[in-house]
Design a protein around this motif. Structure first.
Motif, PDB file in Angstrom:
ATOM      1  N   GLN A   6      30.976  41.677  53.263  1.00  0.00           N
ATOM      2  CA  GLN A   6      32.289  41.112  52.977  1.00  0.00           C
ATOM      3  C   GLN A   6      32.516  39.775  53.693  1.00  0.00           C
ATOM      4  O   GLN A   6      33.351  38.992  53.303  1.00  0.00           O
ATOM      5  CB  GLN A   6      33.369  42.108  53.394  1.00  0.00           C
ATOM      6  CG  GLN A   6      33.301  43.432  52.632  1.00  0.00           C
ATOM      7  CD  GLN A   6      33.607  43.272  51.163  1.00  0.00           C
ATOM      8  OE1 GLN A   6      34.644  42.756  50.800  1.00  0.00           O
ATOM      9  NE2 GLN A   6      32.711  43.703  50.306  1.00  0.00           N
ATOM     10  N   GLN A  76      37.454  51.456  49.739  1.00  0.00           N
ATOM     11  CA  GLN A  76      36.697  50.261  49.395  1.00  0.00           C
ATOM     12  C   GLN A  76      37.009  49.126  50.368  1.00  0.00           C
ATOM     13  O   GLN A  76      38.104  49.072  50.936  1.00  0.00           O
ATOM     14  CB  GLN A  76      37.049  49.787  47.975  1.00  0.00           C
ATOM     15  CG  GLN A  76      36.719  50.777  46.907  1.00  0.00           C
ATOM     16  CD  GLN A  76      37.049  50.299  45.499  1.00  0.00           C
ATOM     17  OE1 GLN A  76      36.582  50.850  44.524  1.00  0.00           O
ATOM     18  NE2 GLN A  76      37.872  49.265  45.388  1.00  0.00           N
ATOM     19  N   GLN A  78      37.101  44.990  50.104  1.00  0.00           N
ATOM     20  CA  GLN A  78      37.069  43.922  49.117  1.00  0.00           C
ATOM     21  C   GLN A  78      37.826  42.699  49.637  1.00  0.00           C
ATOM     22  O   GLN A  78      38.957  42.829  50.110  1.00  0.00           O
ATOM     23  CB  GLN A  78      37.688  44.406  47.803  1.00  0.00           C
ATOM     24  CG  GLN A  78      37.616  43.395  46.683  1.00  0.00           C
ATOM     25  CD  GLN A  78      38.034  43.960  45.340  1.00  0.00           C
ATOM     26  OE1 GLN A  78      37.831  43.331  44.304  1.00  0.00           O
ATOM     27  NE2 GLN A  78      38.612  45.151  45.314  1.00  0.00           N
ATOM     28  N   SER A  86      39.058  40.684  54.208  1.00  0.00           N
ATOM     29  CA  SER A  86      38.545  41.839  53.493  1.00  0.00           C
ATOM     30  C   SER A  86      39.525  42.982  53.711  1.00  0.00           C
ATOM     31  O   SER A  86      39.924  43.262  54.846  1.00  0.00           O
ATOM     32  CB  SER A  86      37.159  42.214  54.008  1.00  0.00           C
ATOM     33  OG  SER A  86      36.226  41.229  53.636  1.00  0.00           O
ATOM     34  N   GLU A 112      34.200  50.776  39.280  1.00  0.00           N
ATOM     35  CA  GLU A 112      34.201  50.231  40.630  1.00  0.00           C
ATOM     36  C   GLU A 112      33.311  50.999  41.594  1.00  0.00           C
ATOM     37  O   GLU A 112      32.824  50.421  42.574  1.00  0.00           O
ATOM     38  CB  GLU A 112      35.628  50.197  41.188  1.00  0.00           C
ATOM     39  CG  GLU A 112      36.528  49.185  40.487  1.00  0.00           C
ATOM     40  CD  GLU A 112      37.827  48.956  41.222  1.00  0.00           C
ATOM     41  OE1 GLU A 112      38.100  49.669  42.213  1.00  0.00           O
ATOM     42  OE2 GLU A 112      38.582  48.052  40.806  1.00  0.00           O
ATOM     43  N   GLU A 162      33.310  40.470  41.160  1.00  0.00           N
ATOM     44  CA  GLU A 162      33.708  41.586  42.014  1.00  0.00           C
ATOM     45  C   GLU A 162      32.604  41.913  43.015  1.00  0.00           C
ATOM     46  O   GLU A 162      31.435  42.073  42.641  1.00  0.00           O
ATOM     47  CB  GLU A 162      34.007  42.834  41.172  1.00  0.00           C
ATOM     48  CG  GLU A 162      35.300  42.746  40.372  1.00  0.00           C
ATOM     49  CD  GLU A 162      35.608  44.040  39.639  1.00  0.00           C
ATOM     50  OE1 GLU A 162      36.769  44.485  39.698  1.00  0.00           O
ATOM     51  OE2 GLU A 162      34.699  44.585  38.985  1.00  0.00           O
ATOM     52  N   ILE A 164      32.447  44.694  45.824  1.00  0.00           N
ATOM     53  CA  ILE A 164      33.158  45.835  46.397  1.00  0.00           C
ATOM     54  C   ILE A 164      32.174  46.743  47.134  1.00  0.00           C
ATOM     55  O   ILE A 164      31.126  47.097  46.595  1.00  0.00           O
ATOM     56  CB  ILE A 164      33.874  46.638  45.286  1.00  0.00           C
ATOM     57  CG1 ILE A 164      34.925  45.760  44.592  1.00  0.00           C
ATOM     58  CG2 ILE A 164      34.521  47.892  45.865  1.00  0.00           C
ATOM     59  CD1 ILE A 164      35.560  46.416  43.373  1.00  0.00           C
TER      60      ILE A 164
END
Length: 207
Positions: A6, A76, A78, A86, A112, A162, A164
């Protein structure tokens, strides 16, 4: 359940957005009268992605793994540009046209995280920040059978923008784990924090 670190996302710049460039949101001025009959105005934001005829933006997904060592919640990490951090979140996503909240939750969970689950319970519609925007969602509880072959090595179907990272945290010490993650520089999504607060209240008041 891995993704690029991240820390690779970095803020480059921030400035005013020309309305003609906006793809996902718009600013709105609302005129209303208060209980005394005084006319007032309010500034807020709205998503432009809500399907026609649906009074819902999306879903949040509560997925609990019932492990031998105790229940664990699927979370998660992200990067979120608005907060330049993040964020620790639950899986979530926007609803499509002609889709129920439960169908949306099952689809978003698979996309996801790679996990296949079954929707079991749906919350009332919740508003994320009603003083700032009209964005809302249902929290959908999903049951994941970890014994199924398709859930042994889940493979997410992420979009190209994305990044993740999925992980689990024991429900019993979620509150303390969130404090640790905050200390490591992560931001905590309010939905995750509210779940942790609820668990702590249940402990304190022996509910």
């Amino acid at each position: 359940m891995s993704a690029p670190p991240q820390t690779e996302s970095k803020l480059v710049s921030r400035g005013p957005l020309d309305p003609s460039e906006a793809r996902w949101t718009k600013l709105v001025k609302t005129t209303y009268t208060d209980p005394l009959g005084v006319e007032r105005t309010w500034e807020s934001a709205e998503r432009t992605t809500r399907p026609a005829g649906i009074d819902l933006d999306g879903v949040g997904i509560v997925a609990i793994f019932n492990k031998d060592t105790g229940p664990e919640i699927l979370l998660q990490k992200q990067y979120r540009p608005p907060v330049n951090a993040s964020v620790i979140e639950i899986p979530a996503g926007l609803i499509d046209a002609n889709e129920t909240p439960e169908q949306c939750a099952v689809r978003e969970l698979m996309e996801e995280t790679g996990y296949i689950g079954v929707a079991k319970e749906t919350s009332p519609v919740m508003f994320n920040d009603p003083g700032m925007c009209n964005t809302n969602l249902n929290m959908v509880h999903i049951e994941i059978d970890l014994s199924l072959p398709e859930n042994q090595k889940p493979v997410p179907k992420l979009e190209e923008n994305e990044f993740i990272e999925c992980f689990t945290v024991p429900l019993t010490n979620l509150f303390d784990e969130l404090k640790k993650l905050e200390g490591q520089g992560f931001a905590i999504d309010a939905r995750v924090g509210t779940i942790a607060e609820g668990i702590e209240l249940a402990k304190k008041w022996k509910l």
